[in-house]
Design an enzyme around this catalytic site. Structure first.
Site, PDB file in Angstrom:
ATOM      1  N   TYR A  20       0.934  -6.947  40.608  1.00 59.45           N
ATOM      2  CA  TYR A  20       1.766  -8.162  40.334  1.00 59.45           C
ATOM      3  C   TYR A  20       2.012  -8.115  38.893  1.00 59.45           C
ATOM      4  O   TYR A  20       1.342  -7.748  37.949  1.00 59.45           O
ATOM      5  CB  TYR A  20       1.029  -9.257  40.624  1.00 59.45           C
ATOM      6  CG  TYR A  20       0.546  -9.706  42.083  1.00 59.45           C
ATOM      7  CD1 TYR A  20       1.381 -10.239  42.839  1.00 59.45           C
ATOM      8  CD2 TYR A  20      -0.723  -9.197  42.707  1.00 59.45           C
ATOM      9  CE1 TYR A  20       1.284 -10.541  44.207  1.00 59.45           C
ATOM     10  CE2 TYR A  20      -0.559  -9.684  44.005  1.00 59.45           C
ATOM     11  CZ  TYR A  20       0.069 -10.300  44.866  1.00 59.45           C
ATOM     12  OH  TYR A  20      -0.013 -10.525  46.049  1.00 59.45           O
ATOM     13  N   TYR A  80      -3.639  -3.342  47.150  1.00 67.63           N
ATOM     14  CA  TYR A  80      -4.408  -3.266  45.701  1.00 67.63           C
ATOM     15  C   TYR A  80      -5.967  -3.692  45.921  1.00 67.63           C
ATOM     16  O   TYR A  80      -6.407  -4.385  46.940  1.00 67.63           O
ATOM     17  CB  TYR A  80      -3.638  -4.285  44.950  1.00 67.63           C
ATOM     18  CG  TYR A  80      -3.532  -5.869  45.418  1.00 67.63           C
ATOM     19  CD1 TYR A  80      -4.651  -6.474  45.218  1.00 67.63           C
ATOM     20  CD2 TYR A  80      -2.509  -6.311  45.937  1.00 67.63           C
ATOM     21  CE1 TYR A  80      -4.494  -8.012  45.583  1.00 67.63           C
ATOM     22  CE2 TYR A  80      -2.341  -7.604  46.557  1.00 67.63           C
ATOM     23  CZ  TYR A  80      -3.338  -8.449  46.448  1.00 67.63           C
ATOM     24  OH  TYR A  80      -3.211  -9.615  46.700  1.00 67.63           O
ATOM     25  N   ARG A  95      -6.846  -5.040  49.672  1.00 69.03           N
ATOM     26  CA  ARG A  95      -5.978  -5.917  50.536  1.00 69.03           C
ATOM     27  C   ARG A  95      -4.891  -5.301  51.090  1.00 69.03           C
ATOM     28  O   ARG A  95      -4.327  -4.408  50.483  1.00 69.03           O
ATOM     29  CB  ARG A  95      -5.264  -7.158  49.563  1.00 69.03           C
ATOM     30  CG  ARG A  95      -6.098  -7.831  48.936  1.00 69.03           C
ATOM     31  CD  ARG A  95      -6.196  -9.423  49.501  1.00 69.03           C
ATOM     32  NE  ARG A  95      -5.985  -9.427  50.952  1.00 69.03           N
ATOM     33  CZ  ARG A  95      -5.167 -10.469  51.432  1.00 69.03           C
ATOM     34  NH1 ARG A  95      -4.314 -11.028  50.792  1.00 69.03           N
ATOM     35  NH2 ARG A  95      -4.656 -10.470  52.503  1.00 69.03           N
ATOM     36  N   HIS A  99       1.231  -7.154  51.935  1.00 64.91           N
ATOM     37  CA  HIS A  99       1.668  -8.393  52.482  1.00 64.91           C
ATOM     38  C   HIS A  99       2.610  -9.060  51.257  1.00 64.91           C
ATOM     39  O   HIS A  99       2.804  -8.693  50.316  1.00 64.91           O
ATOM     40  CB  HIS A  99       0.252  -9.185  52.617  1.00 64.91           C
ATOM     41  CG  HIS A  99      -0.471  -9.568  51.238  1.00 64.91           C
ATOM     42  ND1 HIS A  99      -1.263  -8.677  50.626  1.00 64.91           N
ATOM     43  CD2 HIS A  99      -0.283 -10.642  50.417  1.00 64.91           C
ATOM     44  CE1 HIS A  99      -1.747  -9.238  49.526  1.00 64.91           C
ATOM     45  NE2 HIS A  99      -1.181 -10.527  49.234  1.00 64.91           N
ATOM     46  N   HIS A 142       3.478 -13.039  50.257  1.00 71.02           N
ATOM     47  CA  HIS A 142       3.201 -14.589  50.248  1.00 71.02           C
ATOM     48  C   HIS A 142       4.490 -15.444  50.561  1.00 71.02           C
ATOM     49  O   HIS A 142       5.430 -15.057  49.863  1.00 71.02           O
ATOM     50  CB  HIS A 142       2.566 -14.959  48.957  1.00 71.02           C
ATOM     51  CG  HIS A 142       1.195 -14.300  48.388  1.00 71.02           C
ATOM     52  ND1 HIS A 142       0.081 -14.753  49.037  1.00 71.02           N
ATOM     53  CD2 HIS A 142       1.101 -13.049  47.948  1.00 71.02           C
ATOM     54  CE1 HIS A 142      -0.777 -14.205  48.618  1.00 71.02           C
ATOM     55  NE2 HIS A 142      -0.376 -12.903  48.046  1.00 71.02           N
TER      56      HIS A 142
END
Length: 241
Positions: free
Chosen positions: A110, A149, A159, A162, A164
């Site tokens: 991120y 990640y 994870r 995906h 959000h």
């Protein structure tokens, strides 16, 4: 937005995962332990601000929904489009709703100061976008497929890829947050966040479908994912209804 009870075998399936779901360790620290505080707008006139506003076309630019065009260069990664409809429990479109997304880049990182794991940042990818649903309840984004990640929840925790999603209703207090996953991800069995959705049908509804008709030759792959706000086919959200 209360989901109708669903049945799993002979027992009713839970409407929502337990807030203190042991395999998802940080949920024990994050979930509220006290009931919501009521707001009396007569005693606190400023509380009326929580009832607005309505978002409109003047709040959105042409680049907001295309995460690949927000910087001077093109981001690295697999370019994709994600589209779908926002529907109520009867299948009617939910129009004019603000849909926001945020995600990791193709390397699984991120653009946030708290994300310090050793994967490269992309100077041409911030990972945030927004759009308004049209008269048919449709939304659409162009982006890159996010990478997996690590997240330190347990040993060797990763994870799955995906995106959000955040949906605003007609007021700031009407906000839903959920996550969209990609089909065939080998990390599904190891992810306690996805695993906290114990109803298999509800869990499957979080996974987008690859749609070859949405793919554009030599440009991008297409995925379709609808969000249902209520009823027996409701999409799982991160707070109980």
């Amino acid at each position: 937005m209360r989901a109708a009870a669903r049945r799993l075998g002979s027992r009713p399936a839970p409407e929502h995962p337990a807030r203190e779901f042991a395999p998802y360790r940080s949920s024990a620290l994050r979930h509220p332990h006290r009931p919501p505080v009521g707001i009396d707008h007569r005693a606190d006139p400023e509380a009326v601000e929580l009832r607005g506003p309505a978002f409109g076309v003047t709040d959105i630019t042409d680049l907001d929904a295309d995460l690949t065009r927000q910087h001077a260069g093109e981001p690295l990664g697999e370019r994709i489009t994600v589209t779908g409809r926002i529907l109520d429990r009867t299948g009617r479109p939910v129009r004019g709703q603000l849909v926001e997304i945020w995600q990791a880049n193709a390397s699984g990182r991120y653009a946030h100061q708290r994300d310090q794991h050793p994967a490269p940042l992309d100077p041409h990818f911030t990972g945030v976008g927004r759009c308004l649903t049209d008269d048919e309840g449709r939304y659409g984004f162009t982006t890159v497929k996010p990478g997996a990640y690590p997240w330190r929840n347990h040993h060797n925790a990763w994870r799955p890829a995906h995106i959000h999603f955040s949906l605003f209703g007609s007021a700031f207090t009407q906000r839903l947050i959920t996550q969209m996953y990609f089909p065939g991800d080998p990390l599904f069995p190891y992810d306690p966040i996805l695993g906290s959705v114990t109803d298999p049908a509800a869990r499957a509804r979080l996974v987008a479908a690859y749609d070859h008709e949405l793919s554009r030759p030599e440009w991008c792959l297409g995925y379709r994912w609808d969000i249902v706000l209520d009823g027996p086919s409701a999409t799982w959200i991160e707070e109980g209804r």
